[in-house]
Write an enzyme that holds these catalytic residues in place. Structure first.
Site, PDB file in Angstrom:
ATOM      1  N   ASP A 308       0.834  -1.194   0.000  1.00  0.00           N
ATOM      2  CA  ASP A 308       0.000   0.000   0.000  1.00  0.00           C
ATOM      3  C   ASP A 308       0.873   1.251   0.000  1.00  0.00           C
ATOM      4  O   ASP A 308       1.889   1.317   0.690  1.00  0.00           O
ATOM      5  CB  ASP A 308      -0.895  -0.027   1.246  1.00  0.00           C
ATOM      6  CG  ASP A 308      -2.039   0.956   1.164  1.00  0.00           C
ATOM      7  OD1 ASP A 308      -2.754   0.939   0.151  1.00  0.00           O
ATOM      8  OD2 ASP A 308      -2.217   1.729   2.111  1.00  0.00           O
ATOM      9  N   GLU A 355       0.635  -0.541  -5.161  1.00  0.00           N
ATOM     10  CA  GLU A 355      -0.548   0.316  -5.085  1.00  0.00           C
ATOM     11  C   GLU A 355      -0.112   1.718  -5.488  1.00  0.00           C
ATOM     12  O   GLU A 355       0.474   2.462  -4.698  1.00  0.00           O
ATOM     13  CB  GLU A 355      -1.112   0.284  -3.659  1.00  0.00           C
ATOM     14  CG  GLU A 355      -2.438   1.032  -3.505  1.00  0.00           C
ATOM     15  CD  GLU A 355      -2.257   2.500  -3.177  1.00  0.00           C
ATOM     16  OE1 GLU A 355      -2.476   3.339  -4.087  1.00  0.00           O
ATOM     17  OE2 GLU A 355      -1.874   2.812  -2.044  1.00  0.00           O
ATOM     18  N   ASP A 415     -11.053   0.921   0.233  1.00  0.00           N
ATOM     19  CA  ASP A 415     -11.218   2.346   0.536  1.00  0.00           C
ATOM     20  C   ASP A 415     -12.338   3.000  -0.262  1.00  0.00           C
ATOM     21  O   ASP A 415     -12.646   4.182  -0.040  1.00  0.00           O
ATOM     22  CB  ASP A 415      -9.918   3.106   0.269  1.00  0.00           C
ATOM     23  CG  ASP A 415      -8.890   2.906   1.363  1.00  0.00           C
ATOM     24  OD1 ASP A 415      -9.281   2.629   2.505  1.00  0.00           O
ATOM     25  OD2 ASP A 415      -7.683   3.027   1.079  1.00  0.00           O
TER      26      ASP A 415
END
Length: 527
Positions: A308, A355, A415
């Site tokens: 991430d 990501e 998200d």
């Protein structure tokens, strides 16, 4: 990442149904693997597996190496003879259905796990005790300090409940010697709290045993698990406490700058994460030893890794400690390709997903490509009315614009709103544009809304993801089921209602599996 064309489902184990309070890695997890196989899927993507703290976020864990005790299945402990069946009865306030109430689950389940650990130490057979000792030896590089950290934390958190200090985090509230991780103080603590430290180790052994058995079951079924780690780690973690030289801290352990991102799609003020930033010079001097150990550990638990906030390796947003928002931060250069060369030299060529969402510059793209990593495409980001008016249908998240198959496509991520919830909240002009894109002809808003209500437009998105050239296509379980925004997993920059969604028993439908299996075969994702 030299891998074949595949598809799969995003579902964190906490969202599995059928167990008391929270999803576990027990029976329901095995049933989900069976469903994935029946659906012709070969990927199961999860969120980080670490033990969660305040806010319940899997991206803010007490350890990036340890497993989350709340995922341990109590029935499996009883089957193994590692726990007395009488101790696992749920409290009246713990239910099998509904969203996760993390506070209630922690209050109920933690004492049970500690009792089970003591029971194991007293009653386990020789073979199981040997397995436990082997586990402790193999994982000692992180396990010892994690268990000590949790023991100290448990003591001073309980003390803080009585004294109510302004901040009970380790660098604010622990005695200086313990906060500084000084050897003499730690040795004294270990002597006085040996049993409790051992209990934390046994609980990690429980997690490891159950997770590795589940992973083997998935792998034997032809399913690889995609793991996930945040680039940064939580300030209240064994990682920072036991490796202070690798972080930007003052002499007392307080962060000098913290992590975040500038204003973006998710937040007008940016996101102030508050994680301590790395001292990349110190890490480089060590040969990036901590990062290499971290990556190695994740690949013990999973088969593929998503990192991430990949852009933070090129440059990270540094916010002075004490700021109320992330707006006054600045970009600071990260380690760049040097880190990935060090990882590859030590661990080989690993399947890692970058990501690369948010503020992505040419420098970030260059780093991603030099490292040979696939980036991410999110279909919910593709259909902006303003962008289409300005540039036409050339948004690089749109499937027809992908210039390489070295990417992973998602309908949405943890998200984002669920796909159905997002579609239901689109305005007339946007939903008409989206429907026209998939229908290949002009669609009026009234008809477009009917396509949303029937679920057809949601299915078109899933079909579009699987038919794209992206090497992987991953669909959140909520989108497969067709749930609205009540099933959203996380809303960035908010606290209190995130990470709690659970699938209900009976929502793993045979029809949905058949539809996915057909699409996977049709678009060559079962190779």
């Amino acid at each position: 990442m030299n891998i074949s064309r595949k598809s799969g489902v995003l579902l964190h184990p906490t969202s599995l149904p059928g167990t008391y309070g929270i999803g576990t890695i027990g029976k329901a997890a095995y049933q989900f693997v069976d469903w994935l196989k029946d659906a012709g899927q070969s990927l199961w993507q999860i969120l980080p597996l670490g033990p969660t703290g305040y806010g319940d976020s899997p991206y803010a864990s007490f350890s990036t190496f340890a497993g989350n005790p709340l995922l341990i299945d109590l029935d499996l402990l009883v089957e193994k003879g590692w726990c007395d069946k009488k101790t696992i009865a749920p409290a009246e306030y713990i239910k099998k259905t509904g969203n996760v109430d993390f506070g209630a689950v922690v209050w109920w389940k933690t004492p049970i796990l500690k009792k089970a650990a003591l029971y194991f130490l007293e009653n386990a057979n020789k073979e199981d005790k040997k397995s436990y000792k082997d586990f402790c030896k193999e994982k000692s590089s992180w396990l010892d300090m994690f268990a000590i950290f949790m023991s100290i934390k448990n003591f001073y958190d309980a003390k803080a409940e009585q004294e109510k200090p302004a901040n009970s985090i380790w660098y604010c509230y622990w005695p200086k010697g313990l906060a500084g991780c000084q050897k003499e103080e730690l040795e004294e603590w270990k002597k006085e709290h040996n049993e409790e430290i051992e209990v934390y180790k046994v609980i990690q052994f429980f997690f490891e045993s159950q997770w590795q058995a589940l992973k083997k079951y998935a792998n034997d079924a032809g399913i690889k698990i995609i793991g996930d780690i945040p680039i940064f780690v939580a300030p209240d973690s064994a990682d920072v406490w036991s490796n202070q030289k690798f972080f930007q801290l003052d002499k007392d352990g307080h962060p000098s700058c913290v992590a975040g991102v500038p204003p973006d799609y998710f937040s007008a003020d940016g996101q102030l994460w508050g994680n301590p930033l790395y001292d990349w010079d110190s890490l480089k001097e060590s040969g990036y030893s901590w990062w290499i150990a971290r990556i190695k550990r994740i690949f013990e638990l999973t088969d593929i890794l998503r990192i991430d906030h990949f852009r933070g390796f090129e440059a990270y947003w540094a916010v002075p400690a004490g700021e109320k928002t992330a707006m006054n931060g600045k970009w600071v250069k990260g380690p760049g390709i040097d880190l990935f060369k060090a990882i590859k030299k030590k661990l080989g060529d690993l399947p890692i997903i970058a990501e690369d969402l948010g503020v992505i510059t040419d420098e970030v793209k260059e780093l991603r490509d030099k490292a040979g990593l696939p980036g991410m495409k999110v279909l919910e980001f593709a259909y902006s009315v303003d962008e289409v008016k300005q540039n036409g249908m050339v948004n690089y998240f749109m499937p027809h614009m992908y210039d390489t198959n070295n990417c992973v496509v998602y309908t949405g991520t943890h998200d984002n709103d669920t796909l159905q919830g997002w579609l239901e909240n689109c305005g007339d002009e946007q939903i008409a544009m989206i429907a026209s894109y998939f229908e290949g002809k002009k669609i009026e808003p009234v008809k477009a809304k009917a396509l949303v209500k029937s679920g057809q437009l949601r299915k078109d998105f899933i079909k579009s993801a699987l038919s794209s050239i992206a090497v992987f296509a991953v669909i959140p379980m909520q989108d497969i089921i067709g749930l609205g925004n009540e099933a959203r997993m996380n809303t960035p920059s908010t606290t209190g209602a995130n990470w709690a969604w659970r699938m209900q028993t009976g929502q793993l439908k045979t029809k949905a599996a058949e539809e996915l299996k057909f699409l996977a075969a049709l678009y060559g994702r079962n190779l």
